[in-house]
Design a protein around this motif. Structure first.
Motif, PDB file in Angstrom:
ATOM      1  N   SER A  83       3.008  11.010   0.074  1.00  0.00           N
ATOM      2  CA  SER A  83       4.430  10.721  -0.096  1.00  0.00           C
ATOM      3  C   SER A  83       4.756  10.403  -1.552  1.00  0.00           C
ATOM      4  O   SER A  83       5.802  10.780  -2.060  1.00  0.00           O
ATOM      5  N   TYR A  84       3.849   9.708  -2.227  1.00  0.00           N
ATOM      6  CA  TYR A  84       4.050   9.471  -3.656  1.00  0.00           C
ATOM      7  C   TYR A  84       4.207  10.815  -4.380  1.00  0.00           C
ATOM      8  O   TYR A  84       5.101  10.998  -5.205  1.00  0.00           O
ATOM      9  N   CYS A  85       3.361  11.761  -4.037  1.00  0.00           N
ATOM     10  CA  CYS A  85       3.399  13.069  -4.718  1.00  0.00           C
ATOM     11  C   CYS A  85       4.717  13.791  -4.424  1.00  0.00           C
ATOM     12  O   CYS A  85       5.282  14.434  -5.310  1.00  0.00           O
ATOM     13  N   ILE A 126      -3.896   1.023  -2.569  1.00  0.00           N
ATOM     14  CA  ILE A 126      -3.188  -0.175  -3.023  1.00  0.00           C
ATOM     15  C   ILE A 126      -2.180   0.188  -4.106  1.00  0.00           C
ATOM     16  O   ILE A 126      -2.492   0.979  -5.007  1.00  0.00           O
ATOM     17  N   HIS A 127      -0.977  -0.366  -4.008  1.00  0.00           N
ATOM     18  CA  HIS A 127      -0.044  -0.313  -5.137  1.00  0.00           C
ATOM     19  C   HIS A 127      -0.119  -1.645  -5.870  1.00  0.00           C
ATOM     20  O   HIS A 127      -0.321  -1.672  -7.065  1.00  0.00           O
ATOM     21  N   GLY A 128       0.021  -2.720  -5.141  1.00  0.00           N
ATOM     22  CA  GLY A 128      -0.083  -3.988  -5.834  1.00  0.00           C
ATOM     23  C   GLY A 128      -0.045  -5.191  -4.923  1.00  0.00           C
ATOM     24  O   GLY A 128       0.197  -5.080  -3.716  1.00  0.00           O
ATOM     25  N   LEU A 129      -0.337  -6.341  -5.525  1.00  0.00           N
ATOM     26  CA  LEU A 129      -0.311  -7.641  -4.859  1.00  0.00           C
ATOM     27  C   LEU A 129       0.676  -8.478  -5.668  1.00  0.00           C
ATOM     28  O   LEU A 129       0.369  -8.894  -6.778  1.00  0.00           O
ATOM     29  N   TRP A 130       1.875  -8.654  -5.087  1.00  0.00           N
ATOM     30  CA  TRP A 130       3.010  -9.148  -5.867  1.00  0.00           C
ATOM     31  C   TRP A 130       3.487 -10.520  -5.416  1.00  0.00           C
ATOM     32  O   TRP A 130       4.003 -10.659  -4.292  1.00  0.00           O
ATOM     33  N   PRO A 131       3.369 -11.532  -6.282  1.00  0.00           N
ATOM     34  CA  PRO A 131       3.914 -12.847  -5.926  1.00  0.00           C
ATOM     35  C   PRO A 131       5.437 -12.776  -5.785  1.00  0.00           C
ATOM     36  O   PRO A 131       6.098 -12.038  -6.518  1.00  0.00           O
ATOM     37  N   GLN A 187       0.853  -1.197   0.000  1.00  0.00           N
ATOM     38  CA  GLN A 187       0.000   0.000   0.000  1.00  0.00           C
ATOM     39  C   GLN A 187       0.887   1.245   0.000  1.00  0.00           C
ATOM     40  O   GLN A 187       1.957   1.259   0.588  1.00  0.00           O
ATOM     41  N   GLN A 188       0.413   2.271  -0.679  1.00  0.00           N
ATOM     42  CA  GLN A 188       1.176   3.518  -0.766  1.00  0.00           C
ATOM     43  C   GLN A 188       0.440   4.634  -0.029  1.00  0.00           C
ATOM     44  O   GLN A 188      -0.784   4.612   0.100  1.00  0.00           O
ATOM     45  N   TRP A 189       1.240   5.602   0.452  1.00  0.00           N
ATOM     46  CA  TRP A 189       0.649   6.780   1.089  1.00  0.00           C
ATOM     47  C   TRP A 189       0.685   7.897   0.029  1.00  0.00           C
ATOM     48  O   TRP A 189       1.776   8.338  -0.375  1.00  0.00           O
ATOM     49  N   PRO A 234      -6.408   4.069  -6.454  1.00  0.00           N
ATOM     50  CA  PRO A 234      -6.317   5.176  -7.417  1.00  0.00           C
ATOM     51  C   PRO A 234      -4.919   5.282  -8.033  1.00  0.00           C
ATOM     52  O   PRO A 234      -3.934   4.914  -7.403  1.00  0.00           O
ATOM     53  N   THR A 235      -4.830   5.796  -9.229  1.00  0.00           N
ATOM     54  CA  THR A 235      -3.549   6.060  -9.876  1.00  0.00           C
ATOM     55  C   THR A 235      -3.161   7.512  -9.642  1.00  0.00           C
ATOM     56  O   THR A 235      -3.984   8.410  -9.747  1.00  0.00           O
ATOM     57  N   LEU A 236      -1.883   7.721  -9.296  1.00  0.00           N
ATOM     58  CA  LEU A 236      -1.411   9.091  -9.047  1.00  0.00           C
ATOM     59  C   LEU A 236      -0.358   9.506 -10.065  1.00  0.00           C
ATOM     60  O   LEU A 236       0.230  10.574  -9.971  1.00  0.00           O
ATOM     61  N   ALA A 237      -0.099   8.640 -11.031  1.00  0.00           N
ATOM     62  CA  ALA A 237       0.914   8.963 -12.046  1.00  0.00           C
ATOM     63  C   ALA A 237       0.367  10.016 -13.008  1.00  0.00           C
ATOM     64  O   ALA A 237      -0.845  10.169 -13.162  1.00  0.00           O
ATOM     65  N   CYS A 238       1.296  10.705 -13.638  1.00  0.00           N
ATOM     66  CA  CYS A 238       0.925  11.689 -14.653  1.00  0.00           C
ATOM     67  C   CYS A 238       1.124  11.084 -16.036  1.00  0.00           C
ATOM     68  O   CYS A 238       2.050  10.302 -16.215  1.00  0.00           O
ATOM     69  N   LYS A 292      -4.894   1.908 -16.743  1.00  0.00           N
ATOM     70  CA  LYS A 292      -3.525   1.692 -17.181  1.00  0.00           C
ATOM     71  C   LYS A 292      -2.669   1.114 -16.034  1.00  0.00           C
ATOM     72  O   LYS A 292      -1.905   0.171 -16.222  1.00  0.00           O
ATOM     73  N   PHE A 293      -2.821   1.692 -14.838  1.00  0.00           N
ATOM     74  CA  PHE A 293      -2.107   1.223 -13.644  1.00  0.00           C
ATOM     75  C   PHE A 293      -2.517  -0.216 -13.317  1.00  0.00           C
ATOM     76  O   PHE A 293      -1.677  -1.099 -13.134  1.00  0.00           O
ATOM     77  N   TRP A 294      -3.826  -0.464 -13.288  1.00  0.00           N
ATOM     78  CA  TRP A 294      -4.317  -1.800 -12.957  1.00  0.00           C
ATOM     79  C   TRP A 294      -3.870  -2.810 -14.020  1.00  0.00           C
ATOM     80  O   TRP A 294      -3.481  -3.927 -13.696  1.00  0.00           O
ATOM     81  N   GLY A 295      -3.909  -2.393 -15.285  1.00  0.00           N
ATOM     82  CA  GLY A 295      -3.466  -3.262 -16.371  1.00  0.00           C
ATOM     83  C   GLY A 295      -1.990  -3.624 -16.220  1.00  0.00           C
ATOM     84  O   GLY A 295      -1.584  -4.772 -16.439  1.00  0.00           O
ATOM     85  N   HIS A 296      -1.180  -2.636 -15.817  1.00  0.00           N
ATOM     86  CA  HIS A 296       0.251  -2.884 -15.586  1.00  0.00           C
ATOM     87  C   HIS A 296       0.447  -3.885 -14.446  1.00  0.00           C
ATOM     88  O   HIS A 296       1.254  -4.810 -14.542  1.00  0.00           O
ATOM     89  N   GLU A 297      -0.280  -3.678 -13.358  1.00  0.00           N
ATOM     90  CA  GLU A 297      -0.151  -4.583 -12.208  1.00  0.00           C
ATOM     91  C   GLU A 297      -0.590  -6.003 -12.574  1.00  0.00           C
ATOM     92  O   GLU A 297       0.024  -6.986 -12.156  1.00  0.00           O
ATOM     93  N   TRP A 298      -1.679  -6.113 -13.348  1.00  0.00           N
ATOM     94  CA  TRP A 298      -2.137  -7.436 -13.793  1.00  0.00           C
ATOM     95  C   TRP A 298      -1.067  -8.103 -14.641  1.00  0.00           C
ATOM     96  O   TRP A 298      -0.693  -9.255 -14.417  1.00  0.00           O
ATOM     97  N   GLU A 299      -0.556  -7.400 -15.635  1.00  0.00           N
ATOM     98  CA  GLU A 299       0.386  -8.006 -16.573  1.00  0.00           C
ATOM     99  C   GLU A 299       1.698  -8.391 -15.887  1.00  0.00           C
ATOM    100  O   GLU A 299       2.219  -9.474 -16.088  1.00  0.00           O
ATOM    101  N   LYS A 300       2.214  -7.465 -15.060  1.00  0.00           N
ATOM    102  CA  LYS A 300       3.509  -7.719 -14.432  1.00  0.00           C
ATOM    103  C   LYS A 300       3.422  -8.751 -13.311  1.00  0.00           C
ATOM    104  O   LYS A 300       4.260  -9.642 -13.219  1.00  0.00           O
ATOM    105  N   HIS A 301       2.414  -8.632 -12.465  1.00  0.00           N
ATOM    106  CA  HIS A 301       2.340  -9.488 -11.266  1.00  0.00           C
ATOM    107  C   HIS A 301       1.188 -10.493 -11.296  1.00  0.00           C
ATOM    108  O   HIS A 301       1.359 -11.640 -10.912  1.00  0.00           O
ATOM    109  N   GLY A 302      -0.006 -10.014 -11.688  1.00  0.00           N
ATOM    110  CA  GLY A 302      -1.192 -10.878 -11.638  1.00  0.00           C
ATOM    111  C   GLY A 302      -1.062 -12.122 -12.495  1.00  0.00           C
ATOM    112  O   GLY A 302      -1.541 -13.197 -12.124  1.00  0.00           O
TER     113      GLY A 302
END
Ligand code: 5GP
Ligand code: 5GP
Ligand code: 5GP
Length: 215
Positions: A20-22, A42-47, A15-17, A81-85, A92-102
């Motif tokens: 602090s990300y900003c 949430i940032h991610g659920l990483w195996p 989980q991210q705060w 939520p996504t905080l990236a610019c 896009k964030f969720w898709g990245h997390e799915w592809e990389k980790h899910g």
């Protein structure tokens, strides 16, 4: 076979705060769906493997299908939520997390995102830190933060810090460990290695003075 699905030992639930990300990024962009709550997200659920290594991008053929998670989207907008610019709606964030980790888990898309949402509601970090007197807007020791989580949740956490433009260490991400079924917290088999946090950690508030590039 480099990485077959389900071949891992545990999950990091990260989980991210948002404040602090900003600060780390020097700026951030609020999602198109609105400014996030002042809460961990949430940032991610990483195996992960017990060795500290981890599988990633296990199925290049699989991408996130919005229609498969449509019933979860409103909860994800709030809790993931996504905080990236530039600002996005989160896909896009969720898709990245799915592809990389899910794709390295045995879970299907819906189960993967649902599991993460359930874990977030089981580990209400903001509340359990608050119960120990740890609240946004102040500085705390690493030990007091770790102890509050251990006592409130029953399991230890790894704290990742960032450094803000003034040079203060800040509470950035909290890593909890979860069993391979993605349902129960466990004691971490191995901690990530990162830089130190120092012993005076800012827990910054996410108030009107937080910078967002596109207000
Ligand atoms: P960073 O290098 O910023 O810490 O991490 C970049 C990305 O690498 C993370 O967002 C995550 O996708 C992945 N990552 C970093 N550390 C770990 C880890 O210990 N376990 C797993 N599974 N992924 C990690
Ligand atoms: P990781 O590989 O570190 O798990 O994923 C981070 C990726 O997701 C980066 O490409 C980052 O730009 C993107 N991203 C989008 N929104 C966010 C966010 O709110 N937090 C973080 N940490 N990464 C985000
Ligand atoms: P020890 O294992 O002796 O408690 O800690 C070894 C080092 O890791 C110390 O420098 C300690 O401050 C650091 N450390 C322990 N827990 C954490 C944590 O959750 N986050 C970070 N960033 N460092 C930690």
């Amino acid at each position: 076979i480099l990485c077959s699905s389900q071949d891992f030992d545990f999950f990091y639930f990260v989980q991210q705060w948002p404040a602090s990300y900003c600060d780390t990024r020097r700026s951030c962009c609020y999602p198109t769906t609105g400014k996030p709550d002042e809460d961990f997200s949430i940032h991610g659920l990483w195996p992960n493997y017990n060795s500290g290594k981890y599988p990633q991008n296990c199925d290049r053929e699989s991408s996130l299908d919005e229609s498969k998670i449509s019933d979860l989207v409103s909860r994800m907008q709030k809790d993931w939520p996504t905080l990236a610019c530039p600002s996005g709606d989160g896909m896009k964030f969720w898709g990245h997390e799915w592809e990389k980790h899910g794709t390295c888990t045995s879970l299907d898309q819906h189960s993967y995102f649902q599991a993460a949402l359930e874990l977030k509601s089981k580990a209400n970090l903001l509340q359990l830190l608050g119960d120990a007197g740890i609240r946004p807007g102040n500085f705390y020791s690493l030990e007091s933060i770790k102890q509050a989580i251990e006592e409130g949740l029953g399991y230890g956490a790894y704290i990742e810090c960032n450094v803000d433009p003034e040079g203060n260490h800040q509470l950035y991400q909290v890593y909890l460990c979860v069993d391979t079924s993605a349902s129960s917290f466990i004691q971490c088999p191995v901690l990530p290695h990162g830089r130190g946090c120092g012993n005076n950690i800012e827990f910054p508030s996410f108030s009107s003075d937080s910078q967002s590039r596109d207000e």
